[in-house]
Design a protein around this motif. Sequence first.
Motif, PDB file in Angstrom:
ATOM      1  N   PRO A 466       1.062  -1.360   0.001  1.00 48.87           N
ATOM      2  CA  PRO A 466      -0.001   0.113  -0.160  1.00 48.87           C
ATOM      3  C   PRO A 466       0.690   1.413  -0.275  1.00 48.87           C
ATOM      4  CG  PRO A 466      -0.597  -1.630   1.519  1.00 48.87           C
ATOM      5  CD  PRO A 466       0.617  -2.248   1.097  1.00 48.87           C
ATOM      6  N   LEU A 467       2.124   1.145   0.142  1.00 49.78           N
ATOM      7  CA  LEU A 467       3.000   2.254   0.494  1.00 49.78           C
ATOM      8  C   LEU A 467       3.319   2.454  -1.118  1.00 49.78           C
ATOM      9  CD1 LEU A 467       4.258   4.019   2.524  1.00 49.78           C
ATOM     10  CD2 LEU A 467       6.400   2.530   2.504  1.00 49.78           C
ATOM     11  N   PHE A 468       2.852   1.740  -2.396  1.00 50.64           N
ATOM     12  CA  PHE A 468       3.993   2.345  -3.016  1.00 50.64           C
ATOM     13  C   PHE A 468       2.622   1.991  -4.007  1.00 50.64           C
ATOM     14  CE2 PHE A 468       8.011   0.998  -1.747  1.00 50.64           C
ATOM     15  CZ  PHE A 468       9.222   1.366  -2.390  1.00 50.64           C
ATOM     16  N   ALA A 469       1.254   1.461  -3.914  1.00 48.11           N
ATOM     17  CA  ALA A 469       0.386   1.488  -5.238  1.00 48.11           C
ATOM     18  C   ALA A 469       0.491   2.609  -5.491  1.00 48.11           C
ATOM     19  CB  ALA A 469      -0.696   0.824  -4.004  1.00 48.11           C
ATOM     20  N   CYS A 470      -0.001   3.787  -4.925  1.00 49.74           N
ATOM     21  CA  CYS A 470      -0.174   4.889  -5.643  1.00 49.74           C
ATOM     22  C   CYS A 470       0.928   5.617  -6.890  1.00 49.74           C
ATOM     23  CB  CYS A 470      -0.429   6.141  -4.510  1.00 49.74           C
ATOM     24  SG  CYS A 470      -2.338   6.723  -4.471  1.00 49.74           S
ATOM     25  N   GLY A 471       1.658   5.334  -6.289  1.00 49.12           N
ATOM     26  CA  GLY A 471       2.911   5.850  -7.738  1.00 49.12           C
ATOM     27  C   GLY A 471       2.804   4.914  -8.520  1.00 49.12           C
ATOM     28  N   MET A 472       2.613   2.961  -8.422  1.00 51.19           N
ATOM     29  CA  MET A 472       2.537   2.871  -9.176  1.00 51.19           C
ATOM     30  C   MET A 472       1.702   2.255 -10.428  1.00 51.19           C
ATOM     31  SD  MET A 472       4.101  -0.733  -6.930  1.00 51.19           S
ATOM     32  CE  MET A 472       4.151  -1.435  -8.483  1.00 51.19           C
ATOM     33  N   ALA A 473       0.474   2.983  -9.637  1.00 53.47           N
ATOM     34  CA  ALA A 473      -0.457   3.334 -10.724  1.00 53.47           C
ATOM     35  C   ALA A 473      -1.034   4.357 -10.860  1.00 53.47           C
ATOM     36  CB  ALA A 473      -2.125   3.162  -9.592  1.00 53.47           C
ATOM     37  N   GLU A 474      -0.153   5.006 -10.624  1.00 55.13           N
ATOM     38  CA  GLU A 474      -0.017   6.271 -11.361  1.00 55.13           C
ATOM     39  C   GLU A 474       0.558   6.207 -12.732  1.00 55.13           C
ATOM     40  OE1 GLU A 474      -0.319  10.227  -9.801  1.00 55.13           O
ATOM     41  OE2 GLU A 474       1.273   9.969  -9.658  1.00 55.13           O
ATOM     42  N   GLN A 475       1.770   5.617 -13.217  1.00 59.98           N
ATOM     43  CA  GLN A 475       2.776   5.375 -13.682  1.00 59.98           C
ATOM     44  C   GLN A 475       1.914   5.228 -14.685  1.00 59.98           C
ATOM     45  OE1 GLN A 475       6.769   5.553 -13.584  1.00 59.98           O
ATOM     46  NE2 GLN A 475       6.977   5.658 -10.853  1.00 59.98           N
ATOM     47  N   LEU A 476       1.349   3.285 -14.208  1.00 62.76           N
ATOM     48  CA  LEU A 476       1.222   2.773 -15.200  1.00 62.76           C
ATOM     49  C   LEU A 476      -0.577   3.327 -15.935  1.00 62.76           C
ATOM     50  CD1 LEU A 476       1.892  -0.181 -13.434  1.00 62.76           C
ATOM     51  CD2 LEU A 476       2.209  -0.139 -15.594  1.00 62.76           C
ATOM     52  N   GLY A 477      -1.375   4.109 -15.152  1.00 59.18           N
ATOM     53  CA  GLY A 477      -2.239   4.583 -15.753  1.00 59.18           C
ATOM     54  C   GLY A 477      -3.652   4.176 -15.369  1.00 59.18           C
ATOM     55  N   MET A 478      -3.306   3.291 -14.315  1.00 60.23           N
ATOM     56  CA  MET A 478      -4.748   2.720 -13.040  1.00 60.23           C
ATOM     57  C   MET A 478      -5.242   3.753 -12.660  1.00 60.23           C
ATOM     58  SD  MET A 478      -2.633  -0.735 -12.784  1.00 60.23           S
ATOM     59  CE  MET A 478      -4.485  -1.577 -12.571  1.00 60.23           C
ATOM     60  N   ARG A 479      -6.369   3.362 -12.825  1.00 61.83           N
ATOM     61  CA  ARG A 479      -7.342   5.141 -12.026  1.00 61.83           C
ATOM     62  C   ARG A 479      -8.003   3.646 -10.282  1.00 61.83           C
ATOM     63  NH1 ARG A 479      -7.744   8.908 -14.623  1.00 61.83           N
ATOM     64  NH2 ARG A 479      -9.232  10.082 -13.429  1.00 61.83           N
ATOM     65  N   ARG A 480      -8.451   2.785 -10.315  1.00 63.92           N
ATOM     66  CA  ARG A 480      -8.665   2.128  -8.842  1.00 63.92           C
ATOM     67  C   ARG A 480      -7.700   1.187  -8.116  1.00 63.92           C
ATOM     68  NH1 ARG A 480     -14.154  -0.170  -8.818  1.00 63.92           N
ATOM     69  NH2 ARG A 480     -15.351   1.827  -9.017  1.00 63.92           N
ATOM     70  N   ILE A 481      -7.729   2.032  -7.366  1.00 57.14           N
ATOM     71  CA  ILE A 481      -6.328   0.996  -5.932  1.00 57.14           C
ATOM     72  C   ILE A 481      -7.499   0.296  -4.869  1.00 57.14           C
ATOM     73  CG2 ILE A 481      -4.743   0.492  -5.335  1.00 57.14           C
ATOM     74  CD1 ILE A 481      -4.016   3.359  -6.383  1.00 57.14           C
ATOM     75  N   VAL A 482      -7.300  -0.570  -4.177  1.00 57.70           N
ATOM     76  CA  VAL A 482      -8.043  -1.258  -3.628  1.00 57.70           C
ATOM     77  C   VAL A 482      -7.045  -1.818  -2.902  1.00 57.70           C
ATOM     78  CG1 VAL A 482     -10.080  -3.033  -2.996  1.00 57.70           C
ATOM     79  CG2 VAL A 482     -10.310  -2.084  -4.739  1.00 57.70           C
ATOM     80  N   VAL A 483      -7.266  -1.801  -1.119  1.00 57.68           N
ATOM     81  CA  VAL A 483      -6.112  -2.034  -0.121  1.00 57.68           C
ATOM     82  C   VAL A 483      -7.439  -2.626   0.755  1.00 57.68           C
ATOM     83  CG1 VAL A 483      -4.508  -1.327   0.916  1.00 57.68           C
ATOM     84  CG2 VAL A 483      -4.724   0.411  -0.757  1.00 57.68           C
ATOM     85  N   PRO A 484      -7.002  -4.424   1.139  1.00 54.19           N
ATOM     86  CA  PRO A 484      -8.285  -4.876   1.849  1.00 54.19           C
ATOM     87  C   PRO A 484      -7.622  -4.511   3.337  1.00 54.19           C
ATOM     88  CG  PRO A 484      -5.819  -6.369   0.797  1.00 54.19           C
ATOM     89  CD  PRO A 484      -6.170  -4.972   1.106  1.00 54.19           C
TER      90      PRO A 484
END
Length: 693
Positions: A466-484
């Motif tokens: 969860p610490l890296f997910a936002c930055g990676m999604a931003e670079q990949l063009g992904m628009r939704r992240i789920v952290v359980p």
Amino acid sequence: MTTWRVGVDIGGTFTDIVLLGTDGTVHTKKISSSVDDYARAIVEGLSELFAETGIAGGAIEEIRHGTTVASNAILEHKGARTGLITTQGFRDVLEIRTLRMPRLYDIAWEKPPPLVERRLRRVVDERIDAHGRIERMLDPAEAKTVVRDLIAEGVEAIAICLLHAYANPLHEAMLADIVRRVAPDLPLSVSSEVLPEIKEYERTSTTVINAYVMPIVARYLRSLRSGLDRAGVPARLLLMQSNGGLMASEAASAKPMHIIESGPAGGVIGAQALARAKSLPDIITFDMGGTTAKAATVEGGHVARAAEYSVGAGIMVGSRLLTGAGYLLKVPAIDLAEVGAGGGSVVRVDAAGGVQVGPDSAGAVPGPVCYDQGGTEPTITDANVILGYLNPRHLVGGAVALNAARAVAVFEQKVARPLRLELARAAHGAHLIAASNMIRAIRAVSTERGRDPRGFALFAFGGNGPLFACGMAEQLGMRRIVVPPSPGLFSSFGLLYADTEHHYARSFRRLTHAMDLAELNAAWDALAALAIEQLAAEGFAGPSARVTRAAALHYHGQSFDLSIPVPDGRLDETALRHLEEAFGVEHERTYGHRAGADEPVELVSIQVVGLGLRPNSALPEYTTAARSEPAIAPRRAYFGPQVGWIETPVLRRADLASERAGPLIVEEYDATCLVLPGWRARLDETGNIVIER
């Protein structure tokens, strides 16, 4: 009365334990792994949880366990002294291997040493052809001599793999009968029982691996069972398989090849279950721990599985071209891509002035510099402490205090000064490089397989995911992240979502246009009967026992297969044509093209999965963490040279009941979640953090 199920996952750094009650209450424990005896940390961790919560061992219904014991035995070459009996002329199959090379232009690359040394590989003068016809009968006297010779050599296990035994297992059965009469207690692995499929190297390697780890796994499971009994926990013990299904500990002792890569599977299965509940059919799972990061896909609600993988191949990103390293294991496994990037990954400046992150790791001992346990090399965890992302007083709920001053001093000396950068920019650069390394894993399971990651949600867990997910999604063009919930222990939590599974396959090479449908249906029925019989032995019958089918196909002359689901019921000509079309569609999606209608399609093998569905396996709609998180003051965090330092709110998960805009940090007992500027975070109805932009 509340009863409990337990999920236990062993990592190289921590052993994670999750207790889930029938009332939805969750208790968690994260303790250091006991590398000398992994069972000890499990028993001690459970005992501590019982003392903290007042739960009695008798209230535990089931223990579900993901373990690295088998894979470690292979990686460290500490398996059993194994003998191999094979057909004359095929003694060196384990060394000849295949023509696949992991490093195409490295002439100095050496194959790993075979798990069975040459003098323990013995041959018998027999021959069965590819159609199962006996050309030269096995001599029982010669077979007995070979078996006695291996026993005299002090072997601790025997593997039997004869040429074309998948087509006719008679000679293997004769050899197995001799071994069981001469040495009834000796662990034995027979290829026609373990893997009745074509390709002699794959079959030999798998059979040998199974024999090599049998005594190790059996000893570990006996030790664990004994420790649990002493602790007053008589609960049934189930092991996670590499394919994402559970198997009883007794079955795991007999065929440990299925639990070699059980560790990473739990999180993927848990993500699949939660995504299904959220009506998210397509997700990419991202699991980042202390040493490695792993990615997998769930597409259309189904986990992507590979038909084979290599153990001890080093850190691979899943490219179909870069294979051949390690020890090949031909069993179904969750299709994972892995890179050497975790919280403990070492950051260094190379001779050319470039920053390298991993794949080497500081591990649990000595760990990152900030752990203050003797570490001297800067790591990604040290960088995240410097950036303000991690709270030095809150790791593992405050149980691990971090020395931020040491992290600053070492990072300044070994990274910032050589790069002539201010400390924050150097640490942020290391953070970005680690993220780019992990993006390789996500692309390996998406782009390289013909999938666009922008159409998937990113499901992030692990202590650092969860610490890296936002930055990676931003670079990949992904628009939704789920952290359980409990993201740092989610591989343990995910074990609680799994069902019992048994996978069966056999070679059945036929061109589809010349198929004998009666023969095909009979072969599938025979495999299904094996699955039903095994499930019945474990208490599954009627609606709780379900069988699914698949077929491995390729265009005639190809080397690689694609697995296609097969609907229930008997196959007729119409169903066979639909199967050919489904193969063509998948071939085009995976490889970018398909052959013409006149290109013959060949069925390579038939596959069956027996599913044991427990009536009480459904999890509560909403789980409640028993551990309360204290309020935390805001702190400064660095978001790159364009944004700089920002006073950032630090929240608890419950604080996201109403949507909040980033930047913000969510701190929990087992993980920290970073929400970057421009993203918004909220809790959904099942307690997941959903981050969108």
